[in-house]
Design a protein around this motif. Structure first.
Motif: not given
Length: 113
Positions: A49-58
């Motif tokens: 789950q990665i958002n537009v700002f290139r932050r998220g979880t793996l």
């Protein structure tokens, strides 16, 4: 009197040998329950789950321990090759533990298990 000294020396030698064996055997069992490195996990991607700002979880399930890890990814995370991993791919993740949060530093997509 001499047999008391010999018995004491024998007890010391045997207790030292038993303690030495005790310290060797658990390490071999623990080595099977560990990951590939102190801050490295190799496993299968369960969720990305990665958002537009290139932050998220793996979310990765370890191949060795079958434990599930949630890594936080961001702008500083390096991907090799230069793309996000897909669900079901095998990855090797190098991470840091930042106050209880596992932050991925490098995510390498590997071929095969």
């Amino acid at each position: 009197m001499a047999y008391k000294k010999a018995a004491l020396a024998l007890i010391i030698v045997l207790s030292t040998a038993v303690m030495g064996m005790g310290s060797i055997l658990p390490h071999s069992k623990v080595a099977l329950d560990k990951e590939i490195g102190p801050n490295e996990v190799k496993g299968k991607v369960l969720s990305v789950q990665i958002n537009v700002f290139r932050r998220g979880t793996l979310v990765v399930e370890s191949n060795r321990t079958r434990k599930t890890y949630t890594f936080y990814v961001g702008r500083r995370t390096i991907y090799y090759p230069r793309r996000y991993p897909n669900i079901g791919e095998t990855v090797k993740v190098q991470y840091i533990n930042d106050r209880g949060f596992l932050k991925a530093v490098r995510v390498e997509i590997v071929q095969g298990p």
